[in-house]
Design a protein around this motif. Structure first.
Motif, PDB file in Angstrom:
ATOM      1  N   PRO A 161      33.624  43.418  47.770  1.00 20.12           N
ATOM      2  CA  PRO A 161      35.019  43.419  48.266  1.00 20.12           C
ATOM      3  C   PRO A 161      36.133  42.889  47.441  1.00 20.12           C
ATOM      4  O   PRO A 161      35.556  41.608  47.297  1.00 20.12           O
ATOM      5  N   ARG A 162      37.596  43.122  46.439  1.00 22.95           N
ATOM      6  CA  ARG A 162      38.135  42.520  45.804  1.00 22.95           C
ATOM      7  C   ARG A 162      38.609  41.375  46.595  1.00 22.95           C
ATOM      8  O   ARG A 162      38.743  40.459  46.167  1.00 22.95           O
ATOM      9  N   ALA A 163      37.999  41.429  47.935  1.00 22.61           N
ATOM     10  CA  ALA A 163      39.329  39.837  48.687  1.00 22.61           C
ATOM     11  C   ALA A 163      38.148  38.491  48.687  1.00 22.61           C
ATOM     12  O   ALA A 163      38.132  37.427  48.165  1.00 22.61           O
ATOM     13  N   VAL A 164      37.339  39.145  48.278  1.00 25.91           N
ATOM     14  CA  VAL A 164      35.922  37.985  47.237  1.00 25.91           C
ATOM     15  C   VAL A 164      35.926  37.807  46.515  1.00 25.91           C
ATOM     16  O   VAL A 164      34.791  37.421  45.503  1.00 25.91           O
ATOM     17  N   SER A 165      36.170  38.267  45.634  1.00 26.38           N
ATOM     18  CA  SER A 165      35.762  38.807  44.269  1.00 26.38           C
ATOM     19  C   SER A 165      36.310  37.455  43.411  1.00 26.38           C
ATOM     20  O   SER A 165      35.253  37.163  42.312  1.00 26.38           O
ATOM     21  N   GLY A 166      37.249  36.383  43.704  1.00 24.42           N
ATOM     22  CA  GLY A 166      37.675  34.848  43.455  1.00 24.42           C
ATOM     23  C   GLY A 166      36.097  34.219  44.002  1.00 24.42           C
ATOM     24  O   GLY A 166      35.927  33.352  42.983  1.00 24.42           O
ATOM     25  N   ARG A 167      35.402  33.998  45.038  1.00 18.60           N
ATOM     26  CA  ARG A 167      34.036  33.560  44.859  1.00 18.60           C
ATOM     27  C   ARG A 167      32.852  34.115  44.069  1.00 18.60           C
ATOM     28  O   ARG A 167      32.429  33.077  43.294  1.00 18.60           O
ATOM     29  N   CYS A 168      33.076  35.098  43.308  1.00 21.09           N
ATOM     30  CA  CYS A 168      31.759  36.123  43.385  1.00 21.09           C
ATOM     31  C   CYS A 168      31.790  35.292  42.188  1.00 21.09           C
ATOM     32  O   CYS A 168      31.126  34.908  40.939  1.00 21.09           O
ATOM     33  N   GLU A 169      33.506  35.465  41.096  1.00 23.33           N
ATOM     34  CA  GLU A 169      33.234  34.737  39.960  1.00 23.33           C
ATOM     35  C   GLU A 169      32.885  32.811  39.766  1.00 23.33           C
ATOM     36  O   GLU A 169      33.118  33.042  38.886  1.00 23.33           O
ATOM     37  N   THR A 170      33.987  32.288  40.764  1.00 21.32           N
ATOM     38  CA  THR A 170      33.325  30.989  40.736  1.00 21.32           C
ATOM     39  C   THR A 170      31.334  31.150  40.329  1.00 21.32           C
ATOM     40  O   THR A 170      30.959  30.068  39.851  1.00 21.32           O
ATOM     41  N   VAL A 171      30.770  31.702  41.392  1.00 20.27           N
ATOM     42  CA  VAL A 171      29.853  31.664  41.858  1.00 20.27           C
ATOM     43  C   VAL A 171      29.094  32.287  40.191  1.00 20.27           C
ATOM     44  O   VAL A 171      27.984  31.276  39.167  1.00 20.27           O
ATOM     45  N   LEU A 172      29.342  33.235  39.262  1.00 21.75           N
ATOM     46  CA  LEU A 172      28.737  33.709  38.179  1.00 21.75           C
ATOM     47  C   LEU A 172      28.867  32.494  37.014  1.00 21.75           C
ATOM     48  O   LEU A 172      28.699  32.485  36.648  1.00 21.75           O
ATOM     49  N   ALA A 173      29.764  31.612  37.366  1.00 17.37           N
ATOM     50  CA  ALA A 173      30.191  30.677  36.412  1.00 17.37           C
ATOM     51  C   ALA A 173      29.545  29.621  36.675  1.00 17.37           C
ATOM     52  O   ALA A 173      28.878  29.035  35.503  1.00 17.37           O
ATOM     53  N   ASP A 174      29.627  29.542  37.790  1.00 18.96           N
ATOM     54  CA  ASP A 174      28.302  27.897  38.418  1.00 18.96           C
ATOM     55  C   ASP A 174      26.789  28.505  37.515  1.00 18.96           C
ATOM     56  O   ASP A 174      26.519  27.614  36.846  1.00 18.96           O
ATOM     57  N   MET A 175      26.983  29.697  37.763  1.00 21.13           N
ATOM     58  CA  MET A 175      25.198  30.203  36.990  1.00 21.13           C
ATOM     59  C   MET A 175      25.211  30.580  35.417  1.00 21.13           C
ATOM     60  O   MET A 175      24.363  30.453  35.102  1.00 21.13           O
ATOM     61  N   GLY A 176      26.038  30.379  34.841  1.00 25.58           N
ATOM     62  CA  GLY A 176      26.568  29.933  33.569  1.00 25.58           C
ATOM     63  C   GLY A 176      26.449  31.115  33.155  1.00 25.58           C
ATOM     64  O   GLY A 176      27.105  32.087  31.768  1.00 25.58           O
ATOM     65  N   TYR A 177      27.511  32.516  33.567  1.00 20.06           N
ATOM     66  CA  TYR A 177      27.698  33.314  33.051  1.00 20.06           C
ATOM     67  C   TYR A 177      29.622  33.444  32.458  1.00 20.06           C
ATOM     68  O   TYR A 177      30.371  32.276  33.184  1.00 20.06           O
ATOM     69  N   HIS A 178      29.440  34.006  31.495  1.00 21.70           N
ATOM     70  CA  HIS A 178      31.594  33.563  30.803  1.00 21.70           C
ATOM     71  C   HIS A 178      31.149  35.076  30.843  1.00 21.70           C
ATOM     72  O   HIS A 178      31.033  36.288  31.103  1.00 21.70           O
ATOM     73  N   ARG A 179      32.658  35.445  31.108  1.00 23.10           N
ATOM     74  CA  ARG A 179      33.304  36.477  31.490  1.00 23.10           C
ATOM     75  C   ARG A 179      33.970  37.475  30.128  1.00 23.10           C
ATOM     76  O   ARG A 179      34.605  35.943  29.282  1.00 23.10           O
ATOM     77  N   ALA A 180      33.984  38.558  29.705  1.00 19.29           N
ATOM     78  CA  ALA A 180      33.890  39.346  29.292  1.00 19.29           C
ATOM     79  C   ALA A 180      35.669  39.474  28.641  1.00 19.29           C
ATOM     80  O   ALA A 180      36.202  39.943  29.705  1.00 19.29           O
ATOM     81  N   PRO A 181      35.854  39.489  27.346  1.00 24.49           N
ATOM     82  CA  PRO A 181      37.281  39.602  27.531  1.00 24.49           C
ATOM     83  C   PRO A 181      37.099  41.052  27.644  1.00 24.49           C
ATOM     84  O   PRO A 181      36.509  42.076  27.279  1.00 24.49           O
ATOM     85  N   LYS A 182      38.325  41.536  27.523  1.00 25.62           N
ATOM     86  CA  LYS A 182      39.023  42.881  28.007  1.00 25.62           C
ATOM     87  C   LYS A 182      40.510  43.602  28.157  1.00 25.62           C
ATOM     88  O   LYS A 182      41.444  42.296  28.175  1.00 25.62           O
ATOM     89  N   VAL A 183      40.121  44.635  27.910  1.00 26.25           N
ATOM     90  CA  VAL A 183      42.270  44.826  27.565  1.00 26.25           C
ATOM     91  C   VAL A 183      42.532  45.731  28.941  1.00 26.25           C
ATOM     92  O   VAL A 183      42.035  46.210  30.191  1.00 26.25           O
ATOM     93  N   PRO A 184      43.915  44.355  29.626  1.00 30.69           N
ATOM     94  CA  PRO A 184      44.129  45.147  31.011  1.00 30.69           C
ATOM     95  C   PRO A 184      45.019  45.858  31.793  1.00 30.69           C
ATOM     96  O   PRO A 184      44.910  46.731  30.904  1.00 30.69           O
ATOM     97  N   HIS A 185      43.938  46.347  32.613  1.00 31.06           N
ATOM     98  CA  HIS A 185      44.416  48.727  32.321  1.00 31.06           C
ATOM     99  C   HIS A 185      44.901  47.917  34.148  1.00 31.06           C
ATOM    100  O   HIS A 185      44.389  47.340  34.898  1.00 31.06           O
ATOM    101  N   PRO A 186      46.051  48.830  34.124  1.00 28.57           N
ATOM    102  CA  PRO A 186      47.038  49.052  35.492  1.00 28.57           C
ATOM    103  C   PRO A 186      46.094  49.655  36.786  1.00 28.57           C
ATOM    104  O   PRO A 186      46.585  48.943  38.465  1.00 28.57           O
ATOM    105  N   ARG A 187      45.273  50.308  36.495  1.00 25.66           N
ATOM    106  CA  ARG A 187      44.335  51.058  37.457  1.00 25.66           C
ATOM    107  C   ARG A 187      42.848  50.982  37.491  1.00 25.66           C
ATOM    108  O   ARG A 187      42.043  52.280  37.305  1.00 25.66           O
TER     109      ARG A 187
END
Length: 366
Positions: free
Chosen positions: A134-160
């Motif tokens: 759920p998008r509502a918990v995306s912040g929690r998920c991103e924090t967990v991924l960062a703690d696990m050593g994952y890096h977010r790939a750069p991307k071009v923003p898209h409105p949809r």
């Protein structure tokens, strides 16, 4: 139909051993060009391990040139190890997300690995792990991924954008594609993340809780991804990996598939032809019975024959795709005010033109 394509489909589908033996014996002494084309096709379609598994299952290795057998078998063995590791990575991610009260839902190949869809788990080629939250918990998920050593790939923003982000770690085999929606704009209503999550089944693996979509939703996603996201019917293509998955899903739990609901959902979005095309292709190429109530009309049959015609003319398919795909994407960009604004802004940027003309000329050379 192209003989190479026909043989690949026969091995993936429901052809009997006797029929396959007959096909293979006619081809065993064919010129190297035939078998080179056979290998190229299963590589392009990402079904090499599934071909090897079928040859192994039906004891057909003596009917196939030894070099082809060794190559496909090596792919299968490597993919068995890879998918075993991917399963471990998915369970590790799930256990960490469970700790913050999130149960990730795996879709596509990941769901198949967890649900036992594949008789041999090494048959499905996967490039990443697609995860719905759920998008509502995306912040929690991103924090967990960062703690696990994952890096977010750069991307071009898209409105949809349906994607929350793509996350990678150098010592992991696959990236984590974290999604807030199942389908790309403008097809989100074909299958929403909310309904997929609500109707998913929770499975336990090594103490972790993961979600697997219902069989009905897996079929909807299989068809929609191939036909709406990747535009197979519009481009005149047969996505054999998706059609093979569709055939396995149709056999997995036929009594649990709500075909009426599937028909109504695609009809409500004006996508009945895409559903009919997918079912027709699975029926004729894989031997999967076309579900009751899905009747491919004259237009769908014509589009099917066009795709068959293009099988033996890959150059025509490439050129057609290069013309049609930009038109399909342009139509999408013009369908929404936010996307129109973004497109106009991009068109004023010389770098945008250089990048897209580069894509065009690269495709033309290939």
């Amino acid at each position: 139909m192209d003989n190479v394509f026909n043989l690949v489909c026969g091995l993936l589908g429901r052809s009997s051993r006797d029929r396959l033996v007959e096909q293979l014996e006619r081809r065993l002494d064919d010129p190297k060009a035939f078998w080179s084309g056979f290998v190229q096709m299963y590589m392009d379609q990402m079904v090499g391990p599934a071909i090897a598994s079928r040859i192994e299952e039906l004891d057909l290795s003596s009917k196939v040139p030894s070099l082809v057998t060794r190559h496909s078998q090596a792919l299968l063995e490597l993919n068995r190890r890879r998918n075993g590791k991917l399963r471990e990575e998915a369970i590790d991610l799930a256990s960490r997300l469970n700790a913050v009260d999130v149960v990730p839902i795996l879709i596509k190949g990941g769901a198949g690995l967890l649900s036992g869809l594949y008789p041999d788990p090494g048959t499905r080629v996967m490039s990443d792990l697609d995860v719905i939250v759920p998008r509502a918990v995306s912040g929690r998920c991103e924090t967990v991924l960062a703690d696990m050593g994952y890096h977010r790939a750069p991307k071009v923003p898209h409105p949809r954008e349906k994607l929350i982000g793509v996350y990678f770690r150098r010592d992991r085999l696959a990236s984590i594609d974290l999604h807030g929606e199942v389908m790309e704009y403008p097809n989100q209503n074909v299958l929403t993340a909310r309904e997929l999550i609500d109707e998913s089944e929770t499975v336990r693996a090594a103490g972790a809780r993961l979600g697997v979509p219902s069989i009905t939703h897996q079929i909807v996603n299989n068809v929609a991804h191939a036909q709406l996201n990747d535009h197979a019917m519009a481009l005149g293509q047969f996505p054999l990996r998706a059609l093979h998955d569709f055939s396995l899903l149709a056999d997995l739990a036929p009594d649990k598939i709500d075909w009426q609901r599937i028909r109504e959902r695609f009809a409500a979005e004006g996508r009945s032809r895409q559903l009919a095309f997918h079912c027709l292709a699975a029926g004729r190429l894989m031997g999967t019975p076309i579900p009751a109530g899905i009747v491919p009309g004259p237009a769908v049959n014509l589009l099917y024959r066009r795709a068959v015609y293009q099988v033996s003319r890959p150059g025509l398919q490439r050129h057609g795709s290069r013309v049609l795909r930009p038109l399909i994407l342009l139509r999408r960009e013009l369908s929404d005010s936010a996307l129109r604004t973004r497109l106009l802004r991009n068109m004023a940027n010389p770098a945008w033109w250089r990048r897209h003309l580069g894509f065009f000329w690269k495709g033309k050379r290939n």
